[in-house]
Design a protein around this motif. Structure first.
Motif, short mmCIF file in Angstrom:
data_model
loop_
_atom_site.label_atom_id
_atom_site.label_comp_id
_atom_site.label_asym_id
_atom_site.label_seq_id
_atom_site.Cartn_x
_atom_site.Cartn_y
_atom_site.Cartn_z
N ASP A 1 21.61 -52.47 -17.43
CA ASP A 1 21.88 -53.57 -17.88
C ASP A 1 22.53 -53.48 -19.44
O ASP A 1 22.12 -52.55 -20.14
CB ASP A 1 20.85 -54.55 -17.77
N TRP A 2 23.16 -54.22 -19.61
CA TRP A 2 23.88 -54.19 -20.91
C TRP A 2 22.53 -54.92 -21.96
O TRP A 2 21.73 -55.84 -21.43
CB TRP A 2 24.88 -55.40 -21.32
N SER A 3 22.49 -54.28 -23.05
CA SER A 3 21.12 -54.60 -23.97
C SER A 3 21.38 -55.52 -25.06
O SER A 3 20.97 -55.82 -25.88
CB SER A 3 20.35 -53.47 -24.50
N GLY A 4 22.92 -55.88 -25.14
CA GLY A 4 23.60 -56.67 -26.33
C GLY A 4 24.88 -57.05 -25.79
O GLY A 4 25.45 -56.90 -24.51
N PRO A 5 25.61 -57.80 -26.75
CA PRO A 5 27.15 -58.15 -26.44
C PRO A 5 27.97 -57.05 -26.07
O PRO A 5 27.88 -56.08 -26.51
CB PRO A 5 27.44 -58.81 -27.69
N THR A 6 28.79 -57.41 -25.10
CA THR A 6 29.76 -56.63 -24.61
C THR A 6 31.25 -56.87 -25.08
O THR A 6 31.38 -58.06 -25.36
CB THR A 6 29.76 -56.40 -23.29
N GLU A 7 32.22 -55.92 -25.33
CA GLU A 7 33.60 -56.22 -25.45
C GLU A 7 34.38 -55.60 -24.47
O GLU A 7 34.14 -55.00 -23.53
CB GLU A 7 33.99 -55.23 -26.89
N HIS A 8 35.64 -56.28 -24.22
CA HIS A 8 36.52 -56.15 -23.00
C HIS A 8 37.93 -56.15 -23.64
O HIS A 8 38.26 -56.47 -24.36
CB HIS A 8 36.46 -57.45 -22.29
N CYS A 9 38.42 -55.33 -22.80
CA CYS A 9 39.93 -54.86 -22.75
C CYS A 9 40.60 -54.99 -21.46
O CYS A 9 39.91 -54.35 -20.56
CB CYS A 9 40.04 -53.48 -23.44
N MET A 10 41.81 -55.43 -21.36
CA MET A 10 42.67 -55.04 -20.15
C MET A 10 43.90 -54.51 -20.68
O MET A 10 45.00 -55.26 -20.84
CB MET A 10 42.85 -56.62 -19.41
N PRO A 11 43.89 -53.19 -20.38
CA PRO A 11 45.34 -52.50 -21.09
C PRO A 11 46.28 -52.76 -20.07
O PRO A 11 46.12 -52.83 -18.70
CB PRO A 11 44.77 -50.96 -21.15
N PRO A 12 47.55 -52.25 -20.39
CA PRO A 12 48.70 -52.24 -19.56
C PRO A 12 48.39 -51.10 -18.45
O PRO A 12 47.61 -50.15 -18.88
CB PRO A 12 49.76 -52.15 -20.37
N GLN A 13 49.12 -51.25 -17.35
CA GLN A 13 49.14 -50.07 -16.48
C GLN A 13 49.75 -48.83 -16.98
O GLN A 13 50.69 -48.89 -17.99
CB GLN A 13 49.95 -50.45 -15.19
N GLY A 14 49.56 -47.64 -16.49
CA GLY A 14 50.18 -46.23 -16.87
C GLY A 14 49.62 -45.64 -18.14
O GLY A 14 48.52 -46.22 -18.83
N SER A 15 50.32 -44.76 -18.72
CA SER A 15 49.86 -43.91 -19.60
C SER A 15 49.84 -44.73 -20.77
O SER A 15 48.94 -44.45 -21.76
CB SER A 15 50.53 -42.61 -19.68
N ALA A 16 50.91 -45.49 -21.26
CA ALA A 16 50.70 -46.28 -22.16
C ALA A 16 49.52 -47.27 -22.47
O ALA A 16 48.89 -47.63 -23.34
CB ALA A 16 51.84 -47.51 -22.39
N GLY A 17 48.94 -47.59 -21.39
CA GLY A 17 47.65 -48.50 -21.20
C GLY A 17 46.68 -47.61 -21.38
O GLY A 17 45.81 -48.03 -22.12
N SER A 18 46.81 -46.42 -21.09
CA SER A 18 45.70 -45.55 -21.39
C SER A 18 45.48 -45.41 -22.77
O SER A 18 44.06 -45.31 -23.43
CB SER A 18 45.82 -44.19 -20.82
N ALA A 19 46.61 -45.16 -23.68
CA ALA A 19 46.57 -44.98 -25.00
C ALA A 19 46.11 -46.27 -25.56
O ALA A 19 45.49 -46.05 -26.75
CB ALA A 19 47.95 -44.59 -25.54
#
Length: 156
Positions: A13-31
């Protein structure tokens, strides 16, 4: 490190606040996702080794999702990231809407005596298994969920 299929008792379980990200698809999204993770670690003051281990393992997972994960319709999979503290340390959950694939069931290739004899592929999993406290997988709501958990360094 645990690589067994998670049960509700082992998926932390998370024991504190979480941060979120939704990157674009592909290798640019990985970066973009790795930049987000690095900035998050700096902002929250994660220890350097923790930040490096999580970034290295995240890079491997994100690259493989960008390269291989496809939706049932054949489109590149979308990724969602959540990062936050757990009782053991820090975890990054990477979700994608690709076809089911559990990397935790894949064996690491045998170590070769030389580079000429080395098998191609699978060494990223070996690396992840080495650096992570836990590498867990779930399939929920038509999404693959991969949890990369690093333990906080022990203080003397």
């Amino acid at each position: 490190m645990s690589t067994a299929p998670p049960s509700p008792a082992t998926w932390p379980d998370w024991s504190g606040p979480t941060e979120h990200c939704m990157p674009p698809q592909g290798s640019a999204g990985s970066a973009a996702a790795l930049d987000w993770l690095e900035a998050l670690g700096e902002r929250q003051g994660w220890p350097t080794r923790t930040r490096m281990a999580l970034a290295l393992c995240a890079d491997e997972a994100l690259a493989n999702i960008a390269l291989h994960a496809r939706t049932p319709a054949g489109a590149p999979a979308q990724r969602w990231l959540s990062c936050g503290p757990t009782a053991a340390g820090l975890a990054l959950c990477i979700e994608d809407d690709g076809l089911p694939f559990d990397p935790t069931t894949q064996p690491s290739p045998e170590l070769a005596d030389s580079l000429d004899e080395m098998a191609i592929g699978g060494h990223g999993l070996r690396l992840m298994r080495h650096y992570l406290h836990q590498l867990l997988y779930q399939r929920t709501s038509e999404r693959n969920r991969l949890l990369l958990e690093v333990a906080w360094p022990q203080t003397p």
